[in-house]
Motif scaffolding. Sequence first.
Motif, short mmCIF file in Angstrom:
data_model
loop_
_atom_site.label_atom_id
_atom_site.label_comp_id
_atom_site.label_asym_id
_atom_site.label_seq_id
_atom_site.Cartn_x
_atom_site.Cartn_y
_atom_site.Cartn_z
N PHE A 176 0.84 -1.20 0.00
CA PHE A 176 0.00 0.00 0.00
C PHE A 176 0.87 1.25 0.00
N ILE A 177 1.86 1.27 0.88
CA ILE A 177 2.75 2.44 0.99
C ILE A 177 3.58 2.59 -0.29
N LEU A 178 4.11 1.48 -0.80
CA LEU A 178 4.90 1.53 -2.03
C LEU A 178 4.06 1.98 -3.22
N GLY A 179 2.84 1.48 -3.33
CA GLY A 179 1.94 1.89 -4.41
C GLY A 179 1.63 3.37 -4.35
N LEU A 180 1.30 3.88 -3.15
CA LEU A 180 1.03 5.31 -3.00
C LEU A 180 2.27 6.14 -3.31
N ALA A 181 3.43 5.63 -2.94
CA ALA A 181 4.67 6.36 -3.22
C ALA A 181 4.89 6.50 -4.73
N PHE A 182 4.63 5.44 -5.48
CA PHE A 182 4.77 5.53 -6.94
C PHE A 182 3.74 6.49 -7.54
N ILE A 183 2.52 6.46 -7.03
CA ILE A 183 1.49 7.38 -7.53
C ILE A 183 1.90 8.82 -7.26
N LEU A 184 2.37 9.09 -6.06
CA LEU A 184 2.78 10.45 -5.72
C LEU A 184 4.04 10.87 -6.49
N LEU A 185 4.95 9.91 -6.73
CA LEU A 185 6.13 10.21 -7.54
C LEU A 185 5.73 10.58 -8.96
N GLY A 186 4.72 9.91 -9.50
CA GLY A 186 4.22 10.27 -10.83
C GLY A 186 3.66 11.68 -10.85
N ALA A 187 2.94 12.06 -9.79
CA ALA A 187 2.39 13.42 -9.71
C ALA A 187 3.52 14.45 -9.63
N VAL A 188 4.53 14.16 -8.84
CA VAL A 188 5.66 15.08 -8.71
C VAL A 188 6.39 15.23 -10.03
N CYS A 189 6.59 14.14 -10.74
CA CYS A 189 7.25 14.20 -12.06
C CYS A 189 6.46 15.07 -13.03
N ALA A 190 5.15 14.93 -13.01
CA ALA A 190 4.31 15.75 -13.90
C ALA A 190 4.43 17.23 -13.54
N LEU A 191 4.44 17.54 -12.26
CA LEU A 191 4.54 18.94 -11.83
C LEU A 191 5.91 19.54 -12.16
N ILE A 192 6.96 18.80 -11.87
CA ILE A 192 8.31 19.33 -12.11
C ILE A 192 8.56 19.49 -13.61
N SER A 193 8.11 18.53 -14.41
CA SER A 193 8.33 18.66 -15.85
C SER A 193 7.54 19.82 -16.43
N SER A 194 6.37 20.10 -15.89
CA SER A 194 5.60 21.27 -16.33
C SER A 194 6.34 22.55 -16.01
N TYR A 195 6.90 22.61 -14.82
CA TYR A 195 7.67 23.78 -14.42
C TYR A 195 8.88 23.97 -15.34
N GLN A 196 9.62 22.89 -15.59
CA GLN A 196 10.80 22.97 -16.44
C GLN A 196 10.45 23.43 -17.86
N TYR A 197 9.34 22.93 -18.38
CA TYR A 197 8.91 23.33 -19.71
C TYR A 197 8.56 24.83 -19.72
N GLY A 198 7.92 25.29 -18.65
CA GLY A 198 7.61 26.72 -18.55
C GLY A 198 8.87 27.57 -18.56
N VAL A 199 9.92 27.10 -17.91
CA VAL A 199 11.20 27.81 -17.90
C VAL A 199 11.75 27.90 -19.32
N VAL A 200 11.67 26.79 -20.06
CA VAL A 200 12.17 26.78 -21.44
C VAL A 200 11.34 27.74 -22.30
N LEU A 201 10.01 27.72 -22.13
CA LEU A 201 9.16 28.60 -22.95
C LEU A 201 9.49 30.07 -22.74
N LYS A 202 9.81 30.45 -21.52
CA LYS A 202 10.14 31.85 -21.24
C LYS A 202 11.42 32.28 -21.94
N GLN A 203 12.30 31.34 -22.23
CA GLN A 203 13.58 31.68 -22.85
C GLN A 203 13.54 31.67 -24.37
#
Length: 122
Positions: free
Chosen positions: A57-84
């Motif tokens: 249960f804990i491992l499954g939730l950790a992977f789900i939350l890691l997926g959410a974090v990856c989506a958020l961080i990659s969105s932020y990084q893409y925004g940085v690239v777009l500004k440049q």
Amino acid sequence: MSYLDDPRVLFAAERTLLAWNRTSLAMIAFGFVVERAGLLIAVMQGHQAPHTTSSTFILGLAFILLGAVCALISSYQYGVVLKQLSEAEIPKGYKARWGVLANLVVAVLSLALAVSLFNVAS
């Protein structure tokens, strides 16, 4: 970032964002499968109610939350690239933010999935 005045720079950044989107979705799906596998194992062993402290249960939730974090961080990084990027690197009328919206929706839905699984298990 670049001074090529070439829209291929934008499209390369967008492909990278969407690759991270697929990675996020894979992590979320894998986390869900791990969490459900733990539930299946508990039922097969005769437990009536699986505990939220089980390792799957804990491992499954950790992977789900890691997926959410990856989506958020990659969105932020893409925004940085777009500004440049310069105006010449973005084709006229092209909406470069749709990929960010897709990633943010994936992140929000994966967080909702994690909360839902936690509430069901409690």
